[in-house]
Design a protein around this motif. Sequence first.
Motif, short mmCIF file in Angstrom:
data_model
loop_
_atom_site.label_atom_id
_atom_site.label_comp_id
_atom_site.label_asym_id
_atom_site.label_seq_id
_atom_site.Cartn_x
_atom_site.Cartn_y
_atom_site.Cartn_z
N LEU A 1 8.34 1.75 -19.44
CA LEU A 1 8.76 1.03 -18.89
C LEU A 1 8.82 -0.25 -18.96
O LEU A 1 8.11 -0.54 -19.18
CB LEU A 1 8.11 1.39 -17.19
N LYS A 2 10.61 -0.31 -18.86
CA LYS A 2 10.92 -1.51 -18.49
C LYS A 2 10.35 -2.11 -17.84
O LYS A 2 10.55 -1.84 -16.79
CB LYS A 2 12.56 -1.87 -18.87
N TRP A 3 9.88 -3.88 -17.61
CA TRP A 3 9.71 -4.76 -16.55
C TRP A 3 10.87 -5.04 -15.57
O TRP A 3 11.66 -5.58 -16.02
CB TRP A 3 9.12 -5.81 -17.40
N PRO A 4 10.36 -4.67 -14.40
CA PRO A 4 11.84 -4.27 -13.34
C PRO A 4 11.85 -6.19 -12.97
O PRO A 4 10.68 -6.69 -12.52
CB PRO A 4 11.12 -3.85 -12.24
N GLU A 5 13.17 -6.19 -12.86
CA GLU A 5 13.30 -7.48 -12.52
C GLU A 5 13.77 -7.60 -11.06
O GLU A 5 13.69 -6.87 -10.03
CB GLU A 5 14.68 -8.26 -12.92
N MET A 6 13.01 -8.45 -10.25
CA MET A 6 13.10 -8.34 -8.61
C MET A 6 13.49 -9.75 -7.77
O MET A 6 13.33 -11.14 -8.04
CB MET A 6 11.52 -8.56 -8.11
N THR A 7 15.00 -9.81 -7.39
CA THR A 7 15.41 -10.76 -6.42
C THR A 7 14.37 -10.83 -5.76
O THR A 7 13.24 -9.80 -4.57
CB THR A 7 16.60 -10.02 -6.13
N SER A 8 13.67 -11.70 -4.68
CA SER A 8 13.80 -12.06 -3.47
C SER A 8 14.65 -10.70 -2.25
O SER A 8 13.41 -11.35 -1.72
CB SER A 8 13.85 -13.74 -2.36
N GLN A 9 15.69 -10.86 -2.23
CA GLN A 9 15.69 -9.27 -0.87
C GLN A 9 15.15 -8.32 -1.76
O GLN A 9 14.64 -8.10 -0.41
CB GLN A 9 17.54 -9.72 -1.31
N ASP A 10 14.77 -7.99 -2.65
CA ASP A 10 14.22 -6.90 -3.08
C ASP A 10 13.07 -7.20 -1.86
O ASP A 10 12.47 -5.54 -2.14
CB ASP A 10 14.18 -7.06 -4.70
N LEU A 11 12.25 -8.32 -2.58
CA LEU A 11 10.50 -8.09 -2.38
C LEU A 11 11.05 -8.05 -0.60
O LEU A 11 9.70 -7.37 0.11
CB LEU A 11 9.77 -9.62 -3.03
N ALA A 12 11.86 -8.83 0.11
CA ALA A 12 11.97 -9.03 1.15
C ALA A 12 12.30 -7.82 1.82
O ALA A 12 11.69 -7.01 2.63
CB ALA A 12 13.09 -9.73 1.51
N ASP A 13 12.94 -6.94 1.76
CA ASP A 13 12.71 -5.63 1.65
C ASP A 13 11.93 -4.62 1.22
O ASP A 13 11.63 -3.60 2.23
CB ASP A 13 14.16 -4.91 0.79
N ILE A 14 11.06 -4.59 0.73
CA ILE A 14 8.94 -3.78 0.02
C ILE A 14 8.38 -4.13 1.38
O ILE A 14 8.37 -3.45 2.07
CB ILE A 14 9.62 -4.33 -1.19
N LEU A 15 8.77 -5.74 1.51
CA LEU A 15 7.54 -6.03 2.87
C LEU A 15 8.39 -5.64 3.88
O LEU A 15 6.98 -4.92 4.93
CB LEU A 15 7.94 -7.48 2.67
N VAL A 16 9.04 -5.32 4.02
CA VAL A 16 9.86 -5.03 5.89
C VAL A 16 9.29 -3.62 5.76
O VAL A 16 8.58 -2.89 6.51
CB VAL A 16 11.14 -4.66 6.53
N TYR A 17 9.02 -2.94 4.81
CA TYR A 17 9.18 -0.49 4.57
C TYR A 17 7.70 -1.21 4.56
O TYR A 17 7.35 -0.40 5.60
CB TYR A 17 9.56 -0.85 3.17
N LEU A 18 6.69 -1.84 3.91
CA LEU A 18 5.76 -1.74 3.97
C LEU A 18 4.28 -2.12 5.15
O LEU A 18 3.36 -1.34 5.77
CB LEU A 18 4.65 -2.57 2.68
N ARG A 19 5.42 -3.60 5.96
CA ARG A 19 5.27 -3.78 6.92
C ARG A 19 4.73 -2.94 8.35
O ARG A 19 4.35 -2.68 9.24
CB ARG A 19 5.69 -5.04 7.24
N ASN A 20 5.43 -1.80 8.13
CA ASN A 20 6.08 -0.79 9.53
C ASN A 20 5.62 0.42 9.28
O ASN A 20 5.74 1.07 9.66
CB ASN A 20 7.36 -0.97 9.20
N LEU A 21 4.61 0.66 8.00
CA LEU A 21 4.03 1.74 7.81
C LEU A 21 2.81 1.96 8.50
O LEU A 21 2.06 0.93 9.35
CB LEU A 21 3.64 2.12 6.06
N PRO A 22 2.42 2.57 9.39
CA PRO A 22 1.25 3.52 10.17
C PRO A 22 0.15 2.45 9.57
O PRO A 22 -0.87 2.23 10.69
CB PRO A 22 1.37 4.83 10.19
N ASP A 23 -0.01 2.77 8.18
CA ASP A 23 -1.95 2.00 7.93
C ASP A 23 -1.54 0.48 8.36
O ASP A 23 -2.60 -0.39 7.88
CB ASP A 23 -2.27 2.55 6.50
N THR A 24 -0.74 0.09 8.30
CA THR A 24 0.03 -1.33 7.95
C THR A 24 0.41 -1.94 9.23
O THR A 24 0.25 -3.75 9.23
CB THR A 24 0.71 -1.19 6.28
N GLN A 25 1.15 -1.57 10.05
CA GLN A 25 1.91 -2.79 11.06
C GLN A 25 1.00 -2.84 11.76
O GLN A 25 1.89 -4.02 12.97
CB GLN A 25 2.91 -1.15 11.34
N LYS A 26 -0.32 -2.81 12.15
CA LYS A 26 -1.04 -4.02 13.43
C LYS A 26 -1.60 -4.68 12.63
O LYS A 26 -1.99 -5.94 13.19
CB LYS A 26 -2.25 -3.08 13.56
#
Length: 353
Positions: free
Chosen positions: A174-199
């Motif tokens: 697989l090619k190393w995926p470049e990531m913008t700060s907006q990509d990372l911000a979006d990923i963090l919002v998604y992950l922080r709102n999961l049942p296992d992490t939102q608290k």
Amino acid sequence: MAKVPWIVGVAVVCIVAPGLRGADADARRGAEFFANQKCNTCHSTGGARDLGRTLDRDYTPAAITAQMWNHAPSMWAAMAKAKIAPPDVSEGQAGDLFAFLYSARYFDKPGDAGRGLRAFQTKHCAECHAVGKSGATGGPAVSKWRSMSDPIALVDQLWNHVPQMKAEFAKRKLKWPEMTSQDLADILVYLRNLPDTQKAAGDFLLPPPENGEELFKQKGCTECHHGALALDRRLQDKTLTDIAAAMWNHSPKMKQGATPISYEEMRQMIGYLWSAQFFEPRGDPAKGKRVFEAKRCSTCHSSNAPAVGTLPAMVSALWKHGPTMLATMEQKGVDWPMLTASEVSSLVAYLKK
């Protein structure tokens, strides 16, 4: 410490500022001061006058100072109407307010959970890192990530796990995926709102910068990052998400690979890099002098301009002397000067003595 019930999940910031030796900037103290001075009477955590809406994405110290300066006359009028005395803000308290406003914003661009889910999948994160009970293998499950509650841990994990992730990407062709700060911000919002992490409780702590400067040299960072590539300049007004994304994109390109950095070392290094931009804006003194004259500051402060060497000092001066300045200007028929963030930075550079 008094409880501030309307503040939820505020991260903790302690930064020893170059201009405030022996003092620190603490988000909890800033939150308490914000509430005790009844700032939340107008600036609640929601609604049209929410500070998040007021400042949008421009949460740099210079921009916060400019907004406060420009808004000051209407703030004083509103406080007088509500029979609230304007606070006598010290330089240390102004630093605490900066820390509170920064940590309340969590240093990040607004993210989108839907985009984050798509990015988490298209960047191949989901193939190794399990979400909930998914069957991904190879890397630690998202619920185990310390970075869900601590942005320094995010920077540290992205940096130190590059060799393993790079090997895994090569293994899977697989090619190393470049990531913008907006990509990372979006990923963090998604992950922080999961049942296992939102608290997860927010935690952000930066130590004094002195040790970080030495570590920055020991890790060999200064061999490349000096002069035009100096990080204290390149990271000016960047969020920790910006920094994490830049380190992710940069680390595979390093000739010698990423030097291991422990979490505590990363905290100290970020503290060193962050402190310079947090309290010492890189304004242009010559431009500051022109602003000083164009905004008619010299009408009152001719040859005896106040010594204002940091942004917290400027905020402190605003609250200590601003109401008197406004009254004097009204008597002389002079309008209250409006300032941009760039003009604020340059004024501080000019007035620094």
